[in-house]
Design an enzyme around this catalytic site. Structure first.
Site, PDB file in Angstrom:
ATOM      1  N   GLU A   1       7.891  -6.170  -0.551  1.00 13.51           N
ATOM      2  CA  GLU A   1       7.061  -5.018  -0.914  1.00 13.51           C
ATOM      3  C   GLU A   1       7.917  -3.757  -1.084  1.00 13.51           C
ATOM      4  OE1 GLU A   1       3.488  -4.231  -1.361  1.00 13.51           O
ATOM      5  OE2 GLU A   1       3.745  -6.285  -2.020  1.00 13.51           O
TER       6      GLU A   1
ATOM      7  N   SER B   1      10.654  -6.527   3.734  1.00 12.38           N
ATOM      8  CA  SER B   1       9.689  -7.213   2.869  1.00 12.38           C
ATOM      9  C   SER B   1       9.992  -6.964   1.403  1.00 12.38           C
ATOM     10  CB  SER B   1       8.297  -6.665   3.195  1.00 12.38           C
ATOM     11  OG  SER B   1       7.410  -6.897   2.135  1.00 12.38           O
TER      12      SER B   1
ATOM     13  N   TYR C   1       2.111   0.508   3.437  1.00 12.86           N
ATOM     14  CA  TYR C   1       2.833  -0.567   4.116  1.00 12.86           C
ATOM     15  C   TYR C   1       4.275  -0.632   3.603  1.00 12.86           C
ATOM     16  CZ  TYR C   1       4.474  -5.329   5.014  1.00 12.86           C
ATOM     17  OH  TYR C   1       5.227  -6.407   5.376  1.00 12.86           O
TER      18      TYR C   1
END
Ligand code: GDD
Length: 334
Positions: free
Chosen positions: A138, A136, A159
């Site tokens: 992220e 991701s 996460y």
């Protein structure tokens, strides 16, 4: 002449946005598609599985859980797929701050459970199994944009940390055991199948409800955060392309365009014919995160060069598609 047997794909997370679009895509390519679904207290035949309801008869579902090594090994051995896609995770960034150990277990360790099952099944069945891991954007967190495969990771949430572990584990299994494993570092990608906990869908569903007179106010958090929003159905093709290459590698997938949450709000409200969205939006501090990713912008040149992949839809296009779908659903009483 003997007919060539169908390729088999196993999708973890098949009921989600990406899993369901990937299943659609692979069925079109004549794959035998298998998916893993989690047990809940609602019996399987009563679960709506909205995103895969239209293809339910064409796919095979297996009960399993990323928390449960036994079920993963069993499914891997039974299906013995050519390709495995891991699109399952605790994928809600905000929620990961309240459930950090659960997120680490599912989003992080879950991937090692799949990789170990692949290792064993490959050895036992003498077959190569290709693996796609959903990494991701992220991962980049506070690393300055634009972000590409060489940009250092600096995750800003439990996460993001769990995804970093999963990413490195996938790379390590490739290097240590020669597994054909690829990580797609996907930037945000949206569609009418997006979960309502994510900001784009929360906005389009909220606007549709306001238009229908069912709601007066939309409560949001940080409107200044900037994301590189693409269209999910286009992104699943990139996943597949990664597994069709001669060698496994990692790729950034995104549009290269960034927009603030307030830009997405503007597009959605404009499409609804409302100029001044400020009357309908309230800031609720409960939607803020303890640490935020300020800006993401993909540099996806490598994917374009090696995979020949290019995004098509713009952020404004996506807001329109999602709002139209939500208005239609509300009109049908959903
Ligand atoms: N969810 C949510 N709800 N986000 C809000 C809200 C709100 O009410 N108000 C503002 N935001 C801001 C968030 O603070 C964040 O900066 C941005 O909107 C996007 O939030 P999300 O849509 O929840 O997505 P995300 O960027 O945190 O994560 C998504 O994309 C990742 C890829 O970069 C998820 O799909 C992740 O699983 C995925 O890996």
């Amino acid at each position: 002449m003997k007919e060539k047997s169908k390729k088999k794909a196993l999708i973890f997370g098949i009921t989600g946005q990406d899993g369901s679009y990937l299943a659609d895509f692979l069925l079109q390519k004549q794959y035998d598609v298998h998916g893993v679904v989690r047990r809940t207290s609602t019996p399987p035949h009563e679960q709506p599985f909205n995103n895969i309801a239209h293809i339910r008869a064409k796919i095979t579902l297996h009960n399993g859980d990323l928390d449960d090594e036994t079920s993963i090994r069993h499914i891997m051995r039974t299906v013995c797929p050519d390709e495995v896609y891991n699109l399952a995770a605790q994928s809600d960034v905000h929620l990961s701050f309240s459930m950090p150990t659960y997120t680490a277990n599912i989003t992080g360790l879950g991937v090692v459970r799949i990789l170990e099952a692949i290792r064993d099944t490959q050895q036992e069945k003498k077959k190569t199994i290709r693996f796609y891991q959903a990494s991701s954007s992220e991962l980049f967190g506070s690393s300055p944009p634009p972000q590409n495969e060489k940009t250092p990771f600096h995750p800003r949430s439990p996460y993001g940390c769990a995804k970093a572990f999963a990413h490195y584990a996938t790379v390590n299994y490739r290097e240590a055991y020669g597994i054909f494993a690829c990580c797609g570092i996907l930037f945000n990608h949206e569609s009418p199948r997006r979960g309502e906990n994510f900001v784009t869908r929360k906005i389009t569903k909220g606007v549709a409800r306001i238009l229908a007179g069912k709601e007066k106010i939309l409560r949001l958090g940080n409107l200044d955060a900037k994301r590189d929003w693409g269209y999910a159905p286009e992104y699943v093709e990139a996943m597949w392309l990664m597994l069709q290459q001669d060698k496994p590698d990692d790729f950034v997938i995104g549009t290269g365009q960034t927009h603030a949450v307030k830009d997405f709000l503007t597009y959605a409200f404009q499409h609804a014919g409302i100029k001044n969205w400020k009357k309908y939006v309230e800031i609720d501090p409960a939607n803020y995160r303890p640490s935020e990713v300020r800006i993401l912008v993909a540099d996806a040149k490598k994917a374009q060069r090696v995979l020949g992949w290019k995004p098509k839809k713009t952020c404004a296009n996506i807001a329109k598609i999602m709002l139209d779908a939500d208005c239609l659903a509300i009109g049908q009483g959903l």
